[in-house]
Design an enzyme around this catalytic site. Structure first.
Site, short mmCIF file in Angstrom:
data_model
loop_
_atom_site.label_atom_id
_atom_site.label_comp_id
_atom_site.label_asym_id
_atom_site.label_seq_id
_atom_site.Cartn_x
_atom_site.Cartn_y
_atom_site.Cartn_z
N THR A 125 21.38 43.01 34.26
CA THR A 125 21.19 43.13 35.70
C THR A 125 20.93 44.58 36.10
O THR A 125 21.35 45.51 35.40
CB THR A 125 22.47 42.63 36.41
OG1 THR A 125 22.41 42.98 37.78
CG2 THR A 125 23.73 43.25 35.81
N ASP A 126 20.28 44.76 37.25
CA ASP A 126 20.09 46.13 37.77
C ASP A 126 21.42 46.74 38.24
O ASP A 126 21.51 47.95 38.43
CB ASP A 126 19.05 46.15 38.90
CG ASP A 126 19.40 45.28 40.10
OD1 ASP A 126 20.44 44.60 40.08
OD2 ASP A 126 18.62 45.29 41.08
N GLU A 127 22.45 45.89 38.43
CA GLU A 127 23.73 46.41 38.96
C GLU A 127 24.40 47.39 38.01
O GLU A 127 25.26 48.16 38.42
CB GLU A 127 24.68 45.26 39.30
CG GLU A 127 24.10 44.32 40.32
CD GLU A 127 25.12 43.50 41.10
OE1 GLU A 127 26.33 43.76 40.98
OE2 GLU A 127 24.69 42.61 41.84
N LYS A 161 29.00 43.71 32.46
CA LYS A 161 27.61 43.57 31.98
C LYS A 161 27.17 44.86 31.27
O LYS A 161 26.51 44.81 30.24
CB LYS A 161 26.66 43.26 33.15
CG LYS A 161 26.82 41.89 33.77
CD LYS A 161 26.41 40.73 32.87
CE LYS A 161 24.94 40.67 32.58
NZ LYS A 161 24.59 39.43 31.80
N TYR A 202 32.22 43.08 37.63
CA TYR A 202 31.07 42.33 37.09
C TYR A 202 30.09 43.28 36.42
O TYR A 202 29.73 43.09 35.24
CB TYR A 202 30.37 41.54 38.21
CG TYR A 202 28.96 41.11 37.85
CD1 TYR A 202 28.74 40.14 36.87
CD2 TYR A 202 27.84 41.68 38.48
CE1 TYR A 202 27.44 39.75 36.52
CE2 TYR A 202 26.55 41.30 38.14
CZ TYR A 202 26.36 40.33 37.17
OH TYR A 202 25.08 39.95 36.82
P1 NAD Z 1 25.09 31.45 36.87
O1 NAD Z 1 26.48 31.85 37.23
O2 NAD Z 1 24.31 30.59 37.79
O3 NAD Z 1 25.10 30.69 35.46
C1 NAD Z 1 25.88 31.12 34.38
C2 NAD Z 1 25.89 30.02 33.33
O4 NAD Z 1 26.66 30.48 32.21
C3 NAD Z 1 26.53 28.71 33.81
O5 NAD Z 1 25.75 27.60 33.42
C4 NAD Z 1 27.88 28.70 33.11
O6 NAD Z 1 28.38 27.38 32.86
C5 NAD Z 1 27.56 29.44 31.82
N1 NAD Z 1 28.75 30.07 31.24
C6 NAD Z 1 29.66 30.85 31.87
N2 NAD Z 1 30.65 31.20 31.03
C7 NAD Z 1 30.33 30.63 29.81
C8 NAD Z 1 30.96 30.65 28.54
N3 NAD Z 1 32.12 31.30 28.34
N4 NAD Z 1 30.37 29.99 27.51
C9 NAD Z 1 29.19 29.32 27.72
N5 NAD Z 1 28.56 29.26 28.92
C10 NAD Z 1 29.13 29.92 29.96
O7 NAD Z 1 24.35 32.80 36.56
P2 NAD Z 1 22.84 33.27 36.89
O8 NAD Z 1 22.79 33.80 38.26
O9 NAD Z 1 21.91 32.22 36.46
O10 NAD Z 1 22.73 34.51 35.89
C11 NAD Z 1 22.36 34.32 34.53
C12 NAD Z 1 22.33 35.65 33.83
O11 NAD Z 1 21.39 36.51 34.45
C13 NAD Z 1 23.67 36.40 33.85
O12 NAD Z 1 23.85 37.02 32.61
C14 NAD Z 1 23.50 37.43 34.96
O13 NAD Z 1 24.29 38.56 34.72
C15 NAD Z 1 22.02 37.73 34.85
N6 NAD Z 1 21.36 38.16 36.10
C16 NAD Z 1 21.48 37.41 37.24
C17 NAD Z 1 20.78 37.79 38.40
C18 NAD Z 1 20.87 37.00 39.67
O14 NAD Z 1 20.33 37.42 40.69
N7 NAD Z 1 21.48 35.83 39.68
C19 NAD Z 1 19.99 38.95 38.37
C20 NAD Z 1 19.91 39.70 37.18
C21 NAD Z 1 20.58 39.28 36.05
O1 DAU Z 2 21.17 42.62 41.46
C1 DAU Z 2 21.31 41.54 40.57
C2 DAU Z 2 22.59 40.80 40.90
O2 DAU Z 2 22.33 40.06 42.08
C3 DAU Z 2 23.05 39.86 39.77
O3 DAU Z 2 23.37 40.63 38.65
C4 DAU Z 2 24.27 39.05 40.21
O4 DAU Z 2 24.60 38.11 39.20
C5 DAU Z 2 23.90 38.31 41.48
O5 DAU Z 2 25.04 37.60 41.95
C6 DAU Z 2 23.41 39.28 42.55
O6 DAU Z 2 24.49 40.14 43.00
P1 DAU Z 2 24.72 40.49 44.56
O7 DAU Z 2 26.13 40.87 44.72
O8 DAU Z 2 23.67 41.40 45.05
O9 DAU Z 2 24.42 39.00 45.19
P2 DAU Z 2 25.14 38.18 46.35
O10 DAU Z 2 24.27 37.02 46.65
O11 DAU Z 2 26.58 37.94 46.07
O12 DAU Z 2 25.07 39.18 47.60
C7 DAU Z 2 23.84 39.69 48.09
C8 DAU Z 2 24.16 40.67 49.22
O13 DAU Z 2 24.71 39.93 50.32
C9 DAU Z 2 25.22 41.69 48.85
O14 DAU Z 2 24.89 42.92 49.47
C10 DAU Z 2 26.51 41.13 49.44
C11 DAU Z 2 26.02 40.37 50.66
N1 DAU Z 2 26.82 39.17 51.02
C12 DAU Z 2 27.06 38.24 50.05
C13 DAU Z 2 27.80 37.11 50.32
C14 DAU Z 2 28.09 36.09 49.24
C15 DAU Z 2 27.28 38.98 52.32
O15 DAU Z 2 27.02 39.81 53.21
N2 DAU Z 2 28.01 37.87 52.59
C16 DAU Z 2 28.31 36.92 51.65
O16 DAU Z 2 29.01 35.94 51.98
#
Ligand code: NAD
Ligand code: DAU
Length: 350
Positions: A131-133, A160, A156
């Site tokens: 992730t970019d985080e 990562k 988190y």
């Molecule tokens: P998500 O939470 O929707 O899905 C995570 C999946 O991993 C689920 O299906 C869960 O059952 C599985 N999982 C969790 N713990 C496990 C374990 N111990 N063993 C096996 N499976 C397990 O997540 P997402 O948003 O799809 O993110 C997927 C990946 O991409 C993550 O590694 C996250 O850090 C990365 N990522 C997410 C975003 C985003 O915006 N969502 C952006 C950049 C990177």
């Molecule tokens: O940047 C990549 C990341 O993006 C991934 O690595 C993470 O897995 C993914 O969850 C996401 O993280 P964020 O924290 O940016 O996403 P989230 O949707 O939780 O929140 C987006 C923005 O909105 C953040 O600034 C927090 C704000 N927010 C979020 C929630 C859930 C609110 O203001 N209210 C809310 O209830």
């Protein structure tokens, strides 16, 4: 024939990656390993689950013996690792779970790959989805580059970042052919409604308050999930061992502006007079350690691999809203039971 292990394939991004690989590479065997936590849902894959090159393995990356066994049994030659605890707010209330899944789970996978591949790296690839985080927070200007030092702020992103360091260490120490990509915020179908966009779609639909953290001025760079899946496909096939790529949408939004746009679309689609749902906006206590701004410099992936996002934000956002409105049953299934307790704990008294 290649045997590819994709972890976390029942989750949001993982399901789009699994679908893409199963459909586009009929000569690959795709193994989706997922423990089906609250965020994993096999319904996300029901359109492809009977394809002959798709295999589901229910299992936990925290179980080192089990991971070793499946590597031994299936002899994977590629790994795309997405399984993780992915929600920042949950990491603030329960950091240890993030250490177990994101750090130890990753190291178990690396150990199994190292043991089974045993130095025969030819044709092997371990690809870490990050992730970019991990880069921390930006001020009003600038963008993360692949060379930006890691500076995570939440449990988190710290977990990562730690996992990414292990991946690099296995490359540098043992010569394992690893790749890492760091992506910005994804949006699209199948995202669990604890994340901003699906949570707010659900709340607007049900006339519930929209909890905006702090002043709503934090900035995120949004990318349509299928564009991320395409970038992962390209990187998996083209990147060199040890390579790192940043992936972004070139699409920065202040949270409050994004939320107002979402309200405009939702009111239109629900047949409500324009602006009706604006009164649902409720400013609540800020997220602890809330990163102000993320932005990606996509120069490397654009120049080296010719990748750029295909889906324009207006189009992707409408498509996303349409999907959630059309998939009420999916929404109802994932927001029943434990979700109700989660919501109370996270938002009551905020
Ligand atoms: P998500 O939470 O929707 O899905 C995570 C999946 O991993 C689920 O299906 C869960 O059952 C599985 N999982 C969790 N713990 C496990 C374990 N111990 N063993 C096996 N499976 C397990 O997540 P997402 O948003 O799809 O993110 C997927 C990946 O991409 C993550 O590694 C996250 O850090 C990365 N990522 C997410 C975003 C985003 O915006 N969502 C952006 C950049 C990177
Ligand atoms: O940047 C990549 C990341 O993006 C991934 O690595 C993470 O897995 C993914 O969850 C996401 O993280 P964020 O924290 O940016 O996403 P989230 O949707 O939780 O929140 C987006 C923005 O909105 C953040 O600034 C927090 C704000 N927010 C979020 C929630 C859930 C609110 O203001 N209210 C809310 O209830």
């Amino acid at each position: 024939m290649r045997k590819i292990l994709i972890t976390g394939g029942a989750g949001f991004i993982g399901s789009h990656v699994v679908r893409r690989f199963v459909n586009n590479y009929p000569d690959y065997e795709i193994y989706n390993l997922d423990s089906l936590t609250y965020a994993g849902n096999l319904e996300n894959l029901k359109d492809i689950d009977s394809k002959p090159n798709y295999h589901f393995i229910k299992g936990d990356i925290e179980d080192a013996d089990f991971i070793m066994e499946i590597f031994q049994k299936y002899q994977f030659d590629g790994v795309i690792h997405l399984a993780a605890e992915s929600h920042v707010d949950r990491s603030i209330t329960n950091p240890m779970q993030f250490v177990h899944t994101n750090v130890l789970g990753t190291v178990h996978l690396l150990n199994a790959a190292r043991t089974i591949w045993n130095g025969n790296w030819e044709g092997k690839k371990y690809y870490q989805i990050s992730t970019d985080e991990v880069y921390g927070a930006l001020g009003d200007t600038g963008a993360f580059q692949e060379t930006t030092p890691y500076n995570p702020h939440s449990p988190y992103s710290a977990a990562k970042a730690s996992a990414d360091h292990f991946v690099r260490a296995y490359h540098d120490t043992y010569g394992m052919p690893t790749i890492i990509s760091n992506c910005s915020n994804n949006y699209g179908p199948n995202q669990f409604p604890e994340k901003l966009i699906p949570l707010f779609i659900n709340n607007i639909k049900n006339n519930k308050p929209l909890p905006v953290y702090g002043k709503g001025i934090n900035v995120r760079d949004w990318l349509y999930v299928e564009d991320h899946a395409e970038a992962i496909d390209l990187i998996f096939h083209k990147a060199k061992p040890g390579d790192t790529y940043n992936i972004g949408g070139n699409n920065e939004w202040r949270n409050i502006d994004l939320i107002k746009k979402l309200i405009e679309i939702m009111d239109r689609k629900l047949g409500r007079p324009e602006g009706t749902s604006l009164n649902l906006i409720t400013y609540v206590t800020d997220r602890a350690g809330h990163d102000l701004r993320y932005a990606i410099d996509p120069t490397k992936i654009k120049n080296e691999l010719g990748w750029q996002p295909k889906v324009k934000f207006d189009e992707g956002f409408e498509k996303t809203v349409d999907w959630y409105l059309a998939n009420e049953e999916w929404f109802n299934n994932v927001t029943s039971g434990a979700y109700v307790d989660y919501y109370k704990k996270m938002y009551e008294g905020r």
